[in-house]
Design a protein around this motif. Structure first.
Motif, mmCIF file in Angstrom:
data_model
loop_
_atom_site.group_PDB
_atom_site.id
_atom_site.type_symbol
_atom_site.label_atom_id
_atom_site.label_comp_id
_atom_site.label_asym_id
_atom_site.label_seq_id
_atom_site.Cartn_x
_atom_site.Cartn_y
_atom_site.Cartn_z
ATOM 1 N N LEU A 120 -0.278 -6.615 -3.632
ATOM 2 C CA LEU A 120 0.688 -7.118 -4.613
ATOM 3 C C LEU A 120 0.153 -7.012 -6.033
ATOM 4 C CD1 LEU A 120 2.202 -10.272 -2.864
ATOM 5 C CD2 LEU A 120 3.161 -7.965 -3.060
ATOM 6 N N TYR A 121 -1.143 -7.190 -6.207
ATOM 7 C CA TYR A 121 -1.711 -7.045 -7.547
ATOM 8 C C TYR A 121 -1.487 -5.627 -8.071
ATOM 9 C CZ TYR A 121 -5.006 -6.799 -11.402
ATOM 10 O OH TYR A 121 -5.558 -6.599 -12.638
ATOM 11 N N GLY A 122 -1.741 -4.632 -7.238
ATOM 12 C CA GLY A 122 -1.571 -3.249 -7.665
ATOM 13 C C GLY A 122 -0.132 -2.884 -7.955
ATOM 14 N N THR A 123 0.780 -3.314 -7.084
ATOM 15 C CA THR A 123 2.185 -2.931 -7.252
ATOM 16 C C THR A 123 2.876 -3.704 -8.371
ATOM 17 O OG1 THR A 123 2.784 -4.504 -5.507
ATOM 18 C CG2 THR A 123 2.491 -2.202 -4.854
ATOM 19 N N HIS A 175 1.296 -1.530 -11.787
ATOM 20 C CA HIS A 175 2.284 -0.455 -11.876
ATOM 21 C C HIS A 175 3.722 -0.912 -12.105
ATOM 22 C CE1 HIS A 175 -0.567 2.682 -11.083
ATOM 23 N NE2 HIS A 175 -0.936 2.160 -9.919
ATOM 24 N N ASN A 176 3.981 -2.215 -12.071
ATOM 25 C CA ASN A 176 5.334 -2.701 -12.333
ATOM 26 C C ASN A 176 6.356 -2.033 -11.410
ATOM 27 O OD1 ASN A 176 7.185 -4.312 -13.658
ATOM 28 N ND2 ASN A 176 7.535 -2.840 -15.312
ATOM 29 N N MET A 177 6.007 -1.958 -10.118
ATOM 30 C CA MET A 177 6.835 -1.224 -9.158
ATOM 31 C C MET A 177 7.749 -2.129 -8.343
ATOM 32 S SD MET A 177 4.218 1.586 -7.573
ATOM 33 C CE MET A 177 5.552 2.437 -6.734
ATOM 34 N N LYS A 223 3.618 5.966 -5.606
ATOM 35 C CA LYS A 223 3.310 6.157 -7.020
ATOM 36 C C LYS A 223 2.287 7.258 -7.223
ATOM 37 C CE LYS A 223 2.665 5.209 -11.434
ATOM 38 N NZ LYS A 223 1.671 6.258 -11.683
ATOM 39 N N GLY A 224 1.458 7.499 -6.214
ATOM 40 C CA GLY A 224 0.386 8.473 -6.333
ATOM 41 C C GLY A 224 -0.945 7.847 -6.658
ATOM 42 N N ASP A 225 -1.008 6.519 -6.620
ATOM 43 C CA ASP A 225 -2.259 5.813 -6.888
ATOM 44 C C ASP A 225 -3.036 5.677 -5.586
ATOM 45 O OD1 ASP A 225 -4.342 4.249 -7.709
ATOM 46 O OD2 ASP A 225 -3.112 2.830 -8.850
ATOM 47 N N ALA A 226 -3.657 6.770 -5.180
ATOM 48 C CA ALA A 226 -4.363 6.798 -3.897
ATOM 49 C C ALA A 226 -5.538 5.839 -3.884
ATOM 50 C CB ALA A 226 -4.841 8.223 -3.611
ATOM 51 N N LYS A 227 -6.192 5.681 -5.028
ATOM 52 C CA LYS A 227 -7.389 4.846 -5.078
ATOM 53 C C LYS A 227 -7.054 3.382 -4.822
ATOM 54 C CE LYS A 227 -10.446 6.019 -8.028
ATOM 55 N NZ LYS A 227 -11.201 6.249 -9.291
ATOM 56 N N ARG A 228 -6.012 2.862 -5.484
ATOM 57 C CA ARG A 228 -5.658 1.453 -5.277
ATOM 58 C C ARG A 228 -5.080 1.221 -3.888
ATOM 59 N NH1 ARG A 228 -4.858 1.441 -10.880
ATOM 60 N NH2 ARG A 228 -6.054 -0.222 -11.893
ATOM 61 N N ALA A 229 -4.367 2.206 -3.344
ATOM 62 C CA ALA A 229 -3.883 2.086 -1.966
ATOM 63 C C ALA A 229 -5.055 1.981 -1.005
ATOM 64 C CB ALA A 229 -3.004 3.292 -1.610
ATOM 65 N N MET A 230 -6.130 2.693 -1.312
ATOM 66 C CA MET A 230 -7.344 2.615 -0.499
ATOM 67 C C MET A 230 -7.968 1.227 -0.603
ATOM 68 S SD MET A 230 -10.898 4.777 -0.994
ATOM 69 C CE MET A 230 -11.155 4.027 -2.609
ATOM 70 N N TYR A 231 -7.977 0.666 -1.813
ATOM 71 C CA TYR A 231 -8.591 -0.644 -2.005
ATOM 72 C C TYR A 231 -7.899 -1.724 -1.173
ATOM 73 C CZ TYR A 231 -11.054 1.263 -6.087
ATOM 74 O OH TYR A 231 -11.862 2.007 -6.923
ATOM 75 N N ALA A 257 0.830 -1.203 0.000
ATOM 76 C CA ALA A 257 0.000 0.000 0.000
ATOM 77 C C ALA A 257 0.867 1.256 0.000
ATOM 78 C CB ALA A 257 -0.928 -0.002 1.219
ATOM 79 N N GLY A 258 1.994 1.203 0.732
ATOM 80 C CA GLY A 258 2.916 2.336 0.735
ATOM 81 C C GLY A 258 3.519 2.593 -0.630
ATOM 82 N N LEU A 259 3.829 1.534 -1.362
ATOM 83 C CA LEU A 259 4.355 1.683 -2.718
ATOM 84 C C LEU A 259 3.323 2.331 -3.638
ATOM 85 C CD1 LEU A 259 6.217 -1.729 -3.186
ATOM 86 C CD2 LEU A 259 7.246 0.532 -2.981
ATOM 87 N N LEU A 260 2.072 1.953 -3.474
ATOM 88 C CA LEU A 260 1.016 2.558 -4.291
ATOM 89 C C LEU A 260 0.863 4.047 -3.977
ATOM 90 C CD1 LEU A 260 -1.613 -0.324 -4.111
ATOM 91 C CD2 LEU A 260 -0.296 0.381 -6.125
ATOM 92 N N ARG A 261 1.007 4.408 -2.696
ATOM 93 C CA ARG A 261 0.949 5.828 -2.338
ATOM 94 C C ARG A 261 2.154 6.570 -2.894
ATOM 95 N NH1 ARG A 261 -1.068 3.711 2.569
ATOM 96 N NH2 ARG A 261 1.012 3.756 3.496
#
Length: 470
Positions: free
Chosen positions: A213-216, A220-222, A162-170, A156-160
């Protein structure tokens, strides 16, 4: 479809970024906190005060491990957001993978240690008899899932970052939804009681990790598969940020444990009230907890881009949000204190304790909020030791003498009142130090590399294409 990393926070109104990141983070975080409240409510419906007290004791111990996970996730978020601010997407992916690996290894070791010493540590907090047995049983079910939760938090921190606040929320929202759906089933239908609540906690953490993990990885390939060289090179800066951040986070449960031990001297009814307060506080002030985590990526990206004007404005915006939000919530808690007690079926001393907190103590979160935001700046801008000192000062000098004297002079209400009073001085000092640090930082770090410089010029790892998971 896989997206590439961009520095989202180096342009546009800083207040919009603060509100967007905080708002989405609040939804997910407050959902988790709200589910904790439901969990305690369900346990209270079983009619055994020892069960509610056991939740209070076990929650205090788990807070220690959670604090370690939060501290280490701060290190990953800080490093990745800085790399994105510089335009170095390769380094960002490398640091993402290394951060997850280091988090998993660290949390596994600590969880094993906590499993071994669960009983003496719970007894040290004041639990005895049946309450102690229930607390330890709950911990033995939940603690093995702590590394899973920590990895989900890092994702979730990696998604934040990146700036993907919505997926971090999910990430947190899905886990909370799973808990809310399964808790009544396991507690009442399967008749597992507090053990059922523990099992659902484990299931929800598996969902937390899966969504993160799905989001990152897929979106986003992070996350790059870390090599030995990557781990070796990244470990030093990771722990240079992470260890002070962990020490900062650990200060809060230390202070919380001291308050718990003082309250425990007034009996299980007092501890049950403290457990209820411990659940309603995160729900009420969830936006402040979310803000302290959400502002980090904004600061990190702008630090990487050497945009110190935007860093200063971000901090000013954040402090304004803290003041307005806390004043509104404090008023609501004071007005609806009786309804809150009714929801949990609190009576007698427990009810009076909750009412006193809502009317007189909740407002002190204004200063805690200032401290949280200042610490976020210290952690993400290269001054993690400042955060450590301020939080430990708050949790020792701002807790121990105030709580002890308050309990001695004014009983149970004096203990919690003393804790709130101790936050005032450290909140004000942290704000003053924060802006002085920002001024000194700008003098020492003039604007450097523009964002469009090739990543290979910035990164010691950029010798080829990142090997990414998924």
């Amino acid at each position: 479809m896989v997206e590439t990393q961009t520095a989202k926070f180096v342009t546009g109104p800083t207040l919009r970024h603060v509100l967007t990141m905080t708002g989405t983070a609040s939804v997910g975080l407050m959902a988790v906190f709200f589910v904790d409240v439901l969990n305690l409510l369900y346990i209270s419906m079983l009619g055994q005060q020892q069960l509610a007290a056991a939740i209070g004791y076990s929650g205090t111990l788990m807070f220690f491990l959670t604090s370690v996970a939060i501290g280490l996730s701060i290190a990953t978020t800080a490093q990745v957001s800085r790399s994105l601010g510089k335009g170095d997407t390769y380094m960002a992916a490398q640091l993402g993978g290394a951060g997850l690996a280091l988090m998993g290894a660290t949390m596994t070791i600590l969880s094993i240690a906590m499993m071994i010493y669960a009983r003496p540590l719970t007894a040290l907090l004041g639990a005895t008899g049946e309450t102690l047995d229930i607390s330890v049983r709950f911990l033995h079910i939940v603690i093995p899932s702590m590394p899973i939760m920590a990895l989900g938090m890092s994702a979730a921190g990696l998604l934040r970052a990146k700036g993907d606040a919505k997926r971090a929320m999910y990430v947190t929202l899905v886990a909370a939804a799973v808990t809310a759906a399964l808790d009544p089933l396991f507690i009442f239908v399967f008749n597992l009681g507090i053990d059922g609540a523990a099992i659902v906690t484990v299931i929800s953490r598996l969902m937390l990790l899966g969504v993160g993990l799905y989001g990152t990885i897929r979106v986003h390939n992070m996350v790059a598969v870390p090599t030995k060289d990557t781990l070796r090179v990244s470990a030093q800066p990771y722990f240079a940020i992470g260890l002070p951040a962990v020490m900062t986070q650990l200060a809060t449960p230390v202070g919380n444990a001291w308050v718990t031990s003082e309250i425990a001297t007034f009996g299980d009814a007092a501890v049950a009230g403290w457990a209820i307060i411990g659940r309603i506080t995160p729900v009420a002030f969830g936006a402040i907890f979310a803000l302290s985590g959400a502002v980090g990526p904004i600061l990190g990206q702008n630090f990487g881009a050497s945009r110190f004007d935007r860093i200063q404005q971000t901090m000013r915006d954040s402090f304004v949000v803290v003041v307005i939000y806390v004043l509104i919530v404090w008023l609501l808690l004071a007005l609806f204190r009786n309804q809150i007690s009714d929801i949990f079926g609190a009576t007698g001393a427990t009810r009076d304790f909750i009412s006193f907190y809502c009317v007189f103590v909740a407002g002190s979160f204004l200063f805690n909020g200032m401290l949280f935001v200042a610490n976020a700046a210290f952690n993400n801008l290269g001054f993690p030791l400042y955060s450590t000192l301020s939080n430990w000062g708050r949790s020792t000098l701002g807790v121990i003498p105030f709580v002890s004297l308050g309990a001695s002079w004014y009983g149970l209400n004096g203990a919690i009142g003393g804790s709130g009073l101790g936050a005032v001085v450290f909140g004000i000092v942290s704000v003053i130090v924060c802006f002085r640090v920002l001024k000194d930082l700008e003098k020492r770090n003039p604007p450097e590399t523009p964002l469009d410089i090739p990543a290979s010029a910035n990164s010691p790892f950029s010798t080829g294409k990142a090997a990414t998971l998924g």
